[in-house]
Scaffold this motif. Structure first.
Motif, PDB file in Angstrom:
ATOM      1  N   VAL A 188       6.012 -15.322  57.134  1.00 25.55           N
ATOM      2  CA  VAL A 188       6.635 -14.152  56.838  1.00 25.55           C
ATOM      3  C   VAL A 188       7.789 -14.476  56.040  1.00 25.55           C
ATOM      4  O   VAL A 188       8.363 -13.809  55.101  1.00 25.55           O
ATOM      5  CB  VAL A 188       6.917 -13.408  58.074  1.00 25.55           C
ATOM      6  N   GLU A 189       8.601 -15.360  56.473  1.00 25.47           N
ATOM      7  CA  GLU A 189       9.883 -15.888  55.696  1.00 25.47           C
ATOM      8  C   GLU A 189       9.567 -16.477  54.270  1.00 25.47           C
ATOM      9  O   GLU A 189      10.465 -16.034  53.358  1.00 25.47           O
ATOM     10  CB  GLU A 189      10.471 -17.079  56.390  1.00 25.47           C
ATOM     11  N   LEU A 190       8.664 -17.106  54.014  1.00 35.32           N
ATOM     12  CA  LEU A 190       7.987 -17.172  52.815  1.00 35.32           C
ATOM     13  C   LEU A 190       7.785 -15.975  51.825  1.00 35.32           C
ATOM     14  O   LEU A 190       8.248 -15.759  50.478  1.00 35.32           O
ATOM     15  CB  LEU A 190       6.763 -18.030  52.780  1.00 35.32           C
ATOM     16  N   MET A 191       7.399 -14.875  52.602  1.00 34.48           N
ATOM     17  CA  MET A 191       7.127 -13.628  51.615  1.00 34.48           C
ATOM     18  C   MET A 191       8.561 -13.046  51.536  1.00 34.48           C
ATOM     19  O   MET A 191       8.584 -12.326  50.505  1.00 34.48           O
ATOM     20  CB  MET A 191       6.109 -12.773  52.599  1.00 34.48           C
ATOM     21  N   LEU A 192       9.428 -13.046  52.376  1.00 32.14           N
ATOM     22  CA  LEU A 192      10.584 -12.511  51.968  1.00 32.14           C
ATOM     23  C   LEU A 192      11.490 -13.347  51.133  1.00 32.14           C
ATOM     24  O   LEU A 192      12.087 -12.600  50.248  1.00 32.14           O
ATOM     25  CB  LEU A 192      11.581 -12.544  53.509  1.00 32.14           C
ATOM     26  N   ASN A 193      11.288 -14.380  50.878  1.00 27.67           N
ATOM     27  CA  ASN A 193      12.064 -15.408  49.865  1.00 27.67           C
ATOM     28  C   ASN A 193      11.305 -14.900  48.453  1.00 27.67           C
ATOM     29  O   ASN A 193      12.033 -15.078  47.596  1.00 27.67           O
ATOM     30  CB  ASN A 193      11.861 -16.771  50.281  1.00 27.67           C
ATOM     31  N   ALA A 194       9.935 -14.503  48.662  1.00 31.47           N
ATOM     32  CA  ALA A 194       9.297 -14.263  47.152  1.00 31.47           C
ATOM     33  C   ALA A 194       9.946 -12.889  46.678  1.00 31.47           C
ATOM     34  O   ALA A 194      10.250 -12.817  45.667  1.00 31.47           O
ATOM     35  CB  ALA A 194       7.821 -14.230  47.438  1.00 31.47           C
ATOM     36  N   VAL A 195      10.453 -12.025  47.915  1.00 33.06           N
ATOM     37  CA  VAL A 195      11.165 -10.760  47.405  1.00 33.06           C
ATOM     38  C   VAL A 195      12.204 -10.999  47.032  1.00 33.06           C
ATOM     39  O   VAL A 195      12.804 -10.386  45.902  1.00 33.06           O
ATOM     40  CB  VAL A 195      10.876  -9.841  48.519  1.00 33.06           C
ATOM     41  N   ASN A 196      13.188 -11.900  47.558  1.00 31.93           N
ATOM     42  CA  ASN A 196      14.319 -12.203  46.990  1.00 31.93           C
ATOM     43  C   ASN A 196      14.282 -12.814  45.570  1.00 31.93           C
ATOM     44  O   ASN A 196      15.289 -12.518  44.943  1.00 31.93           O
ATOM     45  CB  ASN A 196      15.117 -13.205  47.941  1.00 31.93           C
ATOM     46  N   LEU A 197      13.540 -13.610  45.279  1.00 30.43           N
ATOM     47  CA  LEU A 197      13.452 -14.344  43.986  1.00 30.43           C
ATOM     48  C   LEU A 197      13.289 -13.360  43.058  1.00 30.43           C
ATOM     49  O   LEU A 197      13.865 -13.311  42.063  1.00 30.43           O
ATOM     50  CB  LEU A 197      12.196 -15.212  44.097  1.00 30.43           C
ATOM     51  N   ASN A 198      12.223 -12.197  43.265  1.00 30.38           N
ATOM     52  CA  ASN A 198      12.026 -11.149  42.307  1.00 30.38           C
ATOM     53  C   ASN A 198      13.125 -10.278  42.180  1.00 30.38           C
ATOM     54  O   ASN A 198      13.474  -9.720  41.164  1.00 30.38           O
ATOM     55  CB  ASN A 198      10.907 -10.301  42.851  1.00 30.38           C
ATOM     56  N   LEU A 199      13.833  -9.954  43.471  1.00 30.38           N
ATOM     57  CA  LEU A 199      15.332  -9.180  43.330  1.00 30.38           C
ATOM     58  C   LEU A 199      15.962  -9.763  42.408  1.00 30.38           C
ATOM     59  O   LEU A 199      16.713  -9.111  41.491  1.00 30.38           O
ATOM     60  CB  LEU A 199      15.667  -8.848  44.471  1.00 30.38           C
ATOM     61  N   SER A 230      22.872  -4.811  41.707  1.00 24.78           N
ATOM     62  CA  SER A 230      22.237  -4.575  42.794  1.00 24.78           C
ATOM     63  C   SER A 230      21.124  -5.289  43.245  1.00 24.78           C
ATOM     64  O   SER A 230      20.795  -5.094  44.655  1.00 24.78           O
ATOM     65  CB  SER A 230      21.817  -3.028  42.436  1.00 24.78           C
ATOM     66  N   GLY A 231      20.521  -6.148  42.441  1.00 25.81           N
ATOM     67  CA  GLY A 231      19.348  -6.931  43.072  1.00 25.81           C
ATOM     68  C   GLY A 231      20.031  -7.946  43.874  1.00 25.81           C
ATOM     69  O   GLY A 231      19.508  -8.381  44.922  1.00 25.81           O
ATOM     70  N   GLN A 232      21.103  -8.321  43.518  1.00 28.14           N
ATOM     71  CA  GLN A 232      21.627  -9.656  44.379  1.00 28.14           C
ATOM     72  C   GLN A 232      22.272  -9.116  45.785  1.00 28.14           C
ATOM     73  O   GLN A 232      22.019  -9.639  46.530  1.00 28.14           O
ATOM     74  CB  GLN A 232      22.871 -10.247  43.475  1.00 28.14           C
ATOM     75  N   ALA A 233      22.790  -7.762  45.564  1.00 23.83           N
ATOM     76  CA  ALA A 233      23.081  -7.167  46.805  1.00 23.83           C
ATOM     77  C   ALA A 233      21.963  -7.095  47.729  1.00 23.83           C
ATOM     78  O   ALA A 233      21.904  -7.082  48.982  1.00 23.83           O
ATOM     79  CB  ALA A 233      23.991  -6.008  46.707  1.00 23.83           C
ATOM     80  N   LEU A 234      20.816  -6.391  47.270  1.00 24.17           N
ATOM     81  CA  LEU A 234      19.817  -6.156  48.015  1.00 24.17           C
ATOM     82  C   LEU A 234      19.026  -7.707  48.533  1.00 24.17           C
ATOM     83  O   LEU A 234      18.609  -7.610  49.612  1.00 24.17           O
ATOM     84  CB  LEU A 234      18.734  -5.459  47.255  1.00 24.17           C
ATOM     85  N   ALA A 235      19.243  -8.673  48.041  1.00 28.24           N
ATOM     86  CA  ALA A 235      18.962  -9.765  48.247  1.00 28.24           C
ATOM     87  C   ALA A 235      19.587 -10.162  49.491  1.00 28.24           C
ATOM     88  O   ALA A 235      19.209 -10.964  50.464  1.00 28.24           O
ATOM     89  CB  ALA A 235      18.831 -10.949  47.140  1.00 28.24           C
ATOM     90  N   LEU A 236      20.897 -10.021  49.426  1.00 26.26           N
ATOM     91  CA  LEU A 236      21.910 -10.329  50.701  1.00 26.26           C
ATOM     92  C   LEU A 236      21.526  -9.650  51.838  1.00 26.26           C
ATOM     93  O   LEU A 236      21.443 -10.177  53.097  1.00 26.26           O
ATOM     94  CB  LEU A 236      23.354 -10.357  50.303  1.00 26.26           C
ATOM     95  N   PHE A 237      20.958  -8.165  51.724  1.00 21.65           N
ATOM     96  CA  PHE A 237      20.688  -7.542  52.966  1.00 21.65           C
ATOM     97  C   PHE A 237      19.341  -8.051  53.445  1.00 21.65           C
ATOM     98  O   PHE A 237      19.058  -8.196  54.590  1.00 21.65           O
ATOM     99  CB  PHE A 237      20.452  -6.099  52.418  1.00 21.65           C
ATOM    100  N   THR A 238      18.248  -8.627  52.644  1.00 21.84           N
ATOM    101  CA  THR A 238      16.978  -8.994  52.785  1.00 21.84           C
ATOM    102  C   THR A 238      17.272 -10.302  53.653  1.00 21.84           C
ATOM    103  O   THR A 238      16.640 -10.536  54.504  1.00 21.84           O
ATOM    104  CB  THR A 238      16.278  -9.291  51.681  1.00 21.84           C
ATOM    105  N   ILE A 239      18.165 -11.247  53.013  1.00 19.78           N
ATOM    106  CA  ILE A 239      18.497 -12.281  53.978  1.00 19.78           C
ATOM    107  C   ILE A 239      18.958 -12.276  55.170  1.00 19.78           C
ATOM    108  O   ILE A 239      18.710 -12.726  56.348  1.00 19.78           O
ATOM    109  CB  ILE A 239      19.544 -13.324  53.028  1.00 19.78           C
ATOM    110  N   ALA A 240      20.050 -11.417  55.374  1.00 17.11           N
ATOM    111  CA  ALA A 240      20.254 -10.726  56.892  1.00 17.11           C
ATOM    112  C   ALA A 240      19.394 -10.435  57.658  1.00 17.11           C
ATOM    113  O   ALA A 240      19.231 -10.624  58.998  1.00 17.11           O
ATOM    114  CB  ALA A 240      21.614  -9.732  56.556  1.00 17.11           C
ATOM    115  N   ILE A 241      18.435  -9.534  57.081  1.00 19.57           N
ATOM    116  CA  ILE A 241      17.308  -8.923  57.890  1.00 19.57           C
ATOM    117  C   ILE A 241      16.378 -10.013  58.571  1.00 19.57           C
ATOM    118  O   ILE A 241      15.797  -9.957  59.417  1.00 19.57           O
ATOM    119  CB  ILE A 241      16.572  -7.708  57.201  1.00 19.57           C
ATOM    120  N   ALA A 242      16.081 -10.869  57.440  1.00 17.98           N
ATOM    121  CA  ALA A 242      15.290 -12.140  57.780  1.00 17.98           C
ATOM    122  C   ALA A 242      15.638 -12.970  58.815  1.00 17.98           C
ATOM    123  O   ALA A 242      15.290 -13.460  59.592  1.00 17.98           O
ATOM    124  CB  ALA A 242      15.004 -12.783  56.412  1.00 17.98           C
TER     125      ALA A 242
END
Length: 134
Positions: free
Chosen positions: A34-45, A62-74
């Motif tokens: 699941v972490e691999l999938m979230l990192n793939a999403v971060n890379l796309n963002l 905004s993509g980098q800000a969303l990536a930071l939120f995704t990292i916090a949720i992960a």
């Protein structure tokens, strides 16, 4: 750098994560997938943020800000997921997902004296009459 390179890498990471979730039996490895999938999403963002920033010449990122939120949720997901896996491992003695699914359904495959509802069927004591249930 072209947008295709991070997009292809992200797709490969996401596909690897999906395979890990579907094929693994160990709960820890499923969490890692699941972490691999979230990192793939971060890379796309981040990749699309850089690509759109160049096209629109904006500095919002905004993509980098969303990536930071995704990292916090992960990070929160991993913390809670590992706590649940450790609690289940302490109670059941295994983190095998297939065995946990069997115990959740009330069927213990190792117990030959259990019926389909998971309740034990002890033999009646000597001198007692077995009562028929309707």
């Amino acid at each position: 750098m072209h947008l295709a390179y991070p997009a292809v890498l992200s797709a490969l990471l996401f596909c690897t994560g999906v395979y890990g979730v579907l094929a693994r039996r160990n709960a820890i490895l499923v969490l890692m997938s699941v972490e691999l999938m979230l990192n793939a999403v971060n890379l796309n963002l981040v990749a699309f943020d850089v690509w759109l920033s160049r096209a629109a010449e904006e500095t919002l990122h905004s993509g980098q800000a969303l990536a930071l939120f995704t990292i916090a949720i992960a990070a929160a997901e991993i913390g809670i997921g590992l706590a649940i896996v450790l609690a289940v491992y302490r109670n059941r003695g295994s983190s095998d997902i297939d065995r946990l699914r069997d115990t959740a359904e009330g069927h213990d495959p190792d117990d030959p004296d259990s019926d389909t509802t998971g309740r034990a069927n002890p033999a009646p004591a000597s001198g007692e009459k077995a009562e028929a249930t309707a």
